[in-house]
Design a protein around this motif. Structure first.
Motif, PDB file in Angstrom:
ATOM      1  N   ALA A   1      37.064  36.287  21.244  1.00  0.00           N
ATOM      2  CA  ALA A   1      35.636  36.680  21.438  1.00  0.00           C
ATOM      3  C   ALA A   1      35.012  37.023  22.509  1.00  0.00           C
ATOM      4  CB  ALA A   1      34.667  35.269  20.667  1.00  0.00           C
ATOM      5  N   LEU A   2      35.993  36.982  23.474  1.00  0.00           N
ATOM      6  CA  LEU A   2      35.556  37.624  24.740  1.00  0.00           C
ATOM      7  C   LEU A   2      35.766  38.942  24.992  1.00  0.00           C
ATOM      8  CD1 LEU A   2      37.722  34.921  27.088  1.00  0.00           C
ATOM      9  CD2 LEU A   2      35.175  34.857  26.674  1.00  0.00           C
ATOM     10  N   PRO A   3      34.746  39.372  25.621  1.00  0.00           N
ATOM     11  CA  PRO A   3      34.734  41.030  25.913  1.00  0.00           C
ATOM     12  C   PRO A   3      35.941  41.560  26.728  1.00  0.00           C
ATOM     13  CG  PRO A   3      33.137  40.152  27.574  1.00  0.00           C
ATOM     14  CD  PRO A   3      33.686  38.960  26.639  1.00  0.00           C
ATOM     15  N   LEU A   4      36.725  42.747  26.250  1.00  0.00           N
ATOM     16  CA  LEU A   4      37.643  43.299  26.790  1.00  0.00           C
ATOM     17  C   LEU A   4      37.059  43.886  28.099  1.00  0.00           C
ATOM     18  CD1 LEU A   4      39.342  44.543  23.756  1.00  0.00           C
ATOM     19  CD2 LEU A   4      39.945  42.418  25.036  1.00  0.00           C
TER      20      LEU A   4
ATOM     21  N   LEU B   1      37.583  32.254  35.282  1.00  0.00           N
ATOM     22  CA  LEU B   1      38.735  33.064  35.460  1.00  0.00           C
ATOM     23  C   LEU B   1      39.732  32.572  34.518  1.00  0.00           C
ATOM     24  CD1 LEU B   1      40.296  34.913  37.629  1.00  0.00           C
ATOM     25  CD2 LEU B   1      40.961  32.942  38.786  1.00  0.00           C
ATOM     26  N   ILE B   2      40.340  33.536  33.807  1.00  0.00           N
ATOM     27  CA  ILE B   2      41.491  33.282  33.094  1.00  0.00           C
ATOM     28  C   ILE B   2      42.700  34.052  33.835  1.00  0.00           C
ATOM     29  CG2 ILE B   2      42.786  33.792  30.809  1.00  0.00           C
ATOM     30  CD1 ILE B   2      39.757  34.011  29.379  1.00  0.00           C
ATOM     31  N   GLU B   3      43.787  33.299  34.044  1.00  0.00           N
ATOM     32  CA  GLU B   3      44.722  33.908  34.723  1.00  0.00           C
ATOM     33  C   GLU B   3      46.037  33.492  33.851  1.00  0.00           C
ATOM     34  OE1 GLU B   3      47.226  32.541  38.604  1.00  0.00           O
ATOM     35  OE2 GLU B   3      45.313  33.117  39.088  1.00  0.00           O
TER      36      GLU B   3
ATOM     37  N   SER C   1      38.595  43.454  38.044  1.00  0.00           N
ATOM     38  CA  SER C   1      39.428  42.682  38.796  1.00  0.00           C
ATOM     39  C   SER C   1      40.675  43.646  38.886  1.00  0.00           C
ATOM     40  CB  SER C   1      40.175  41.613  37.989  1.00  0.00           C
ATOM     41  OG  SER C   1      41.186  40.863  38.749  1.00  0.00           O
ATOM     42  N   LEU C   2      41.085  43.677  40.085  1.00  0.00           N
ATOM     43  CA  LEU C   2      42.248  44.801  40.426  1.00  0.00           C
ATOM     44  C   LEU C   2      43.557  44.111  39.995  1.00  0.00           C
ATOM     45  CD1 LEU C   2      40.862  46.078  43.879  1.00  0.00           C
ATOM     46  CD2 LEU C   2      40.687  46.951  41.626  1.00  0.00           C
ATOM     47  N   ILE C   3      43.532  43.115  39.758  1.00  0.00           N
ATOM     48  CA  ILE C   3      44.784  42.321  39.368  1.00  0.00           C
ATOM     49  C   ILE C   3      44.925  42.038  38.009  1.00  0.00           C
ATOM     50  CG2 ILE C   3      46.309  40.175  39.894  1.00  0.00           C
ATOM     51  CD1 ILE C   3      44.638  39.529  42.400  1.00  0.00           C
ATOM     52  N   TYR C   4      46.248  42.697  37.591  1.00  0.00           N
ATOM     53  CA  TYR C   4      46.176  42.798  36.037  1.00  0.00           C
ATOM     54  C   TYR C   4      46.327  41.480  35.359  1.00  0.00           C
ATOM     55  CZ  TYR C   4      51.204  42.095  36.247  1.00  0.00           C
ATOM     56  OH  TYR C   4      52.561  41.436  36.671  1.00  0.00           O
ATOM     57  N   TYR C   5      46.765  40.498  35.912  1.00  0.00           N
ATOM     58  CA  TYR C   5      47.063  39.080  35.008  1.00  0.00           C
ATOM     59  C   TYR C   5      45.798  38.202  35.427  1.00  0.00           C
ATOM     60  CZ  TYR C   5      48.497  37.472  39.704  1.00  0.00           C
ATOM     61  OH  TYR C   5      48.685  37.359  41.062  1.00  0.00           O
ATOM     62  N   ARG C   6      44.771  38.699  35.924  1.00  0.00           N
ATOM     63  CA  ARG C   6      43.544  37.776  36.015  1.00  0.00           C
ATOM     64  C   ARG C   6      42.278  38.470  35.395  1.00  0.00           C
ATOM     65  NH1 ARG C   6      43.186  35.544  42.018  1.00  0.00           N
ATOM     66  NH2 ARG C   6      41.555  34.603  41.089  1.00  0.00           N
TER      67      ARG C   6
END
Length: 87
Positions: free
Chosen positions: A84-87, A42-44, A14-19
């Motif tokens: 537990a989500l991948p970075l 999607l986590i925003e 994702s090119l948007i840093y807060y998403r």
């Protein structure tokens, strides 16, 4: 009906840093039958730092969608809080 697990979690670029966008497979138990379904979520992070979760069910099950969406969102929230989500 309950969600057993969310597997094969892959982070999309994702090119948007807060998403943060993810693809995964949800394993749920409907009427004593295990079924799998693809999901996107999607986590925003909003300006005050709260995380908002948006969910899309790709494979629609033969079951009312609202209880499944709520259960999957709850499971994803548990993954977020336990990191537990991948970075």
């Amino acid at each position: 009906m309950f969600i057993e697990d969310i597997i094969d979690i892959e982070k999309k670029n994702s090119l948007i840093y807060y998403r943060e966008e993810f693809e995964a497979t949800a394993v749920y138990n409907i009427l004593e039958k295990a079924q799998k379904g693809k999901i996107n979520f999607l986590i925003e992070v909003n300006p005050v730092g709260q995380k908002q979760l948006f969910l899309q069910l790709i494979d629609m099950p033969d079951y009312p969608v609202l209880p499944i969406r709520l259960a999957v969102k709850e499971k994803i929230q548990n993954l977020i809080t336990s990191a537990a989500l991948p970075l």
